[in-house]
Enzyme design. Structure first.
Site, PDB file in Angstrom:
ATOM      1  N   ARG A 248       0.941  -1.134  -0.188  1.00 39.62           N
ATOM      2  CA  ARG A 248       0.001  -0.416  -0.311  1.00 39.62           C
ATOM      3  C   ARG A 248       0.769   1.148  -0.476  1.00 39.62           C
ATOM      4  O   ARG A 248       2.178   1.004   0.220  1.00 39.62           O
ATOM      5  CB  ARG A 248      -0.909  -0.177   1.379  1.00 39.62           C
TER       6      ARG A 248
ATOM      7  N   LYS B 174       1.574   2.081   7.106  1.00 42.01           N
ATOM      8  CA  LYS B 174       2.047   0.727   8.697  1.00 42.01           C
ATOM      9  C   LYS B 174       3.196   1.510   9.368  1.00 42.01           C
ATOM     10  O   LYS B 174       3.850   2.674   9.671  1.00 42.01           O
ATOM     11  CB  LYS B 174       2.812  -0.556   8.104  1.00 42.01           C
TER      12      LYS B 174
ATOM     13  N   TYR C 160      -0.863   4.002  10.590  1.00 40.94           N
ATOM     14  CA  TYR C 160      -1.022   2.949  12.232  1.00 40.94           C
ATOM     15  C   TYR C 160      -0.115   2.790  12.957  1.00 40.94           C
ATOM     16  O   TYR C 160       1.614   2.420  12.140  1.00 40.94           O
ATOM     17  CB  TYR C 160      -1.152   1.834  11.338  1.00 40.94           C
TER      18      TYR C 160
ATOM     19  N   HIS D  22      -0.877   1.384  16.223  1.00 42.68           N
ATOM     20  CA  HIS D  22      -0.381  -0.067  17.545  1.00 42.68           C
ATOM     21  C   HIS D  22       0.591  -0.659  17.947  1.00 42.68           C
ATOM     22  O   HIS D  22       0.914  -1.340  18.692  1.00 42.68           O
ATOM     23  CB  HIS D  22      -0.841  -1.271  16.433  1.00 42.68           C
TER      24      HIS D  22
ATOM     25  N   GLU E  51      -5.601   4.294  14.056  1.00 43.06           N
ATOM     26  CA  GLU E  51      -6.305   3.321  14.841  1.00 43.06           C
ATOM     27  C   GLU E  51      -7.201   3.937  16.210  1.00 43.06           C
ATOM     28  O   GLU E  51      -8.221   3.347  16.471  1.00 43.06           O
ATOM     29  CB  GLU E  51      -5.623   2.152  15.092  1.00 43.06           C
TER      30      GLU E  51
ATOM     31  N   LEU F 138     -10.851  -6.969  19.046  1.00 46.84           N
ATOM     32  CA  LEU F 138     -10.615  -5.551  19.702  1.00 46.84           C
ATOM     33  C   LEU F 138     -10.800  -4.605  20.473  1.00 46.84           C
ATOM     34  O   LEU F 138     -12.134  -3.927  21.401  1.00 46.84           O
ATOM     35  CB  LEU F 138     -10.650  -4.461  18.058  1.00 46.84           C
TER      36      LEU F 138
ATOM     37  N   VAL G 221      -4.013  -9.428  15.156  1.00 49.60           N
ATOM     38  CA  VAL G 221      -2.379  -9.147  15.418  1.00 49.60           C
ATOM     39  C   VAL G 221      -1.414  -7.716  15.861  1.00 49.60           C
ATOM     40  O   VAL G 221      -0.328  -7.867  16.809  1.00 49.60           O
ATOM     41  CB  VAL G 221      -1.846 -10.108  14.619  1.00 49.60           C
ATOM     42  N   ASP G 222      -1.650  -7.164  14.999  1.00 48.55           N
ATOM     43  CA  ASP G 222      -1.687  -5.781  15.244  1.00 48.55           C
ATOM     44  C   ASP G 222      -1.567  -5.120  16.418  1.00 48.55           C
ATOM     45  O   ASP G 222      -0.618  -4.852  17.487  1.00 48.55           O
ATOM     46  CB  ASP G 222      -2.693  -4.242  14.561  1.00 48.55           C
TER      47      ASP G 222
END
Length: 365
Positions: free
Chosen positions: A15, A75, A94, A96, A118, A240, A269-270
């Site tokens: 991406r 990411k 993002y 995380h 997020e 989540l 998993v994130d």
């Protein structure tokens, strides 16, 4: 404002942080956008597209980070990027953080302004910048799970929807949020028997009212999970807790109760994963086997469908990018409560409670 869009260097992350359309919206507002050479190539966007939209193409990732006042990416930064991030630079992506103490400490040390997609949160509690990628990941979880149920890749050798005279697979979905709902929709459409579990009765009622008869909602408890894993063929983890580590709903000892070749896909998993045996994998090496149970836990699932994912992501992030560029991060966050909740680490201080709690660190109020 000078805005940088670097190439994503995480394994098989295809991406890009912004489409040419997004660049055009910024440049027509007199902002400068610097895109790394070939940043959009794997998503289907050429450098020429960005140039026509008003961007300047830079050859290296170092050049993009060096000139930009704000970095817009997909990411979380990985180790080679840590040293490129500057004091007072806005990084919008993002993150995380709760799943990585190393990343958290690196961003504290950078003294940058870290705004996490997020945790941007609307007044009704929804997460507008997480939803589209959760939709993609939820749908992909079934697509990938169905593939890894095939015998050549150590699955049970069962077709998700069955055929006339042969029963379909049983899919157990943990979590009835965006990921779980989209996973249930895909699995149901393929003809599987679907059990979807949650502790939120409002979410379960919505599932019951809107899904076909092959989707059954059930209240989530350890007892019920242990009951269903015994004959589930595919298990999807879609739990989540905003900004925090995911709870471990399937523990190591539960694997012995599963049939050989059962597939577990952990979309959480994130955030550390909701299976005790989860460890992050990549599209290059997506699975591993423990106790004859196939684990799939790719940490950037939407990166495998970059055109769809990049378009969907820019649709929701661009309005916030424009606010940040027009007003600067401080005024933009003062004027926009959802965006303010995206602030995670600011100039070396943790400002998001769940991150501080995850690592027993001090929070700045």
């Amino acid at each position: 404002m000078k805005i940088g869009v670097p190439i994503e260097i995480k394994n098989n992350e295809n991406r890009v942080g912004m489409t040419p359309s997004g660049v055009f919206e910024l440049t027509k507002r007199d902002h400068e956008v610097y895109v790394q050479k070939n940043a959009g190539f794997n998503s289907g966007f050429l450098d020429e597209d960005y140039i026509k939209a008003g961007a300047t193409i830079l050859d290296t990732i170092e050049a993009v980070y060096d000139i930009a006042e704000m970095i817009v990416k997909v990411k979380e930064p990985i180790e080679p990027e840590y040293k490129l991030i500057k004091k007072d630079q806005v990084v919008f992506t993002y993150f995380h953080f709760a799943s990585s103490e190393v990343l958290t400490n690196a961003m504290i040390d950078s003294k940058a302004i870290c705004i996490a997609y997020e945790t941007v949160e609307d007044a009704d509690g929804t997460l507008p910048l997480l939803i589209p990628m959760s939709e993609v990941a939820g749908r992909m979880s079934i697509q990938q799970g169905a593939k890894y149920l095939e015998k050549p890749i150590k699955g049970r050798g069962i077709l998700l929807g069955g055929v006339p005279g042969v029963p379909p697979a049983k899919v157990l979905i943990l979590g009835a949020g965006v990921v779980g709902y989209q996973a249930a929709k895909m699995a149901a459409g393929l003809g599987a028997l679907v059990i979807i579990m949650d502790i939120n009765m409002k979410a379960l009622r919505y599932v019951s009212d809107s899904m076909p008869n092959n989707v059954i909602s059930e209240f989530s408890s350890e007892y019920n999970i242990r009951k269903h894993i015994k004959d589930a063929d595919l298990i999807i983890g879609g739990v989540l807790i905003k900004g925090a580590k995911a709870p471990k709903l399937i523990t190591r000892d539960m694997l012995k109760d599963m049939r050989p070749g059962t597939v577990m896909v952990d979309v959480a998993v994130d955030q550390g994963g909701c299976f005790e045996t989860t460890k992050p994998t990549t599209h290059q090496d997506p699975t591993y086997i423990i106790d004859e149970v196939v684990h799939y836990s790719v940490a950037n699932m939407p990166g495998a469908v970059p055109y769809t994912s990049t378009m969907a992501l820019t649709n929701v992030t661009l309005p916030y990018v424009i606010k940040l560029a027009n007003e600067g991060w401080e005024r933009a966050c003062e004027n926009n409560a959802p965006l303010a909740k995206g602030l995670n680490i600011v100039k070396g201080k943790i400002v998001y409670k769940e991150i501080a709690e995850a690592f027993d660190m001090e929070m700045s109020f």
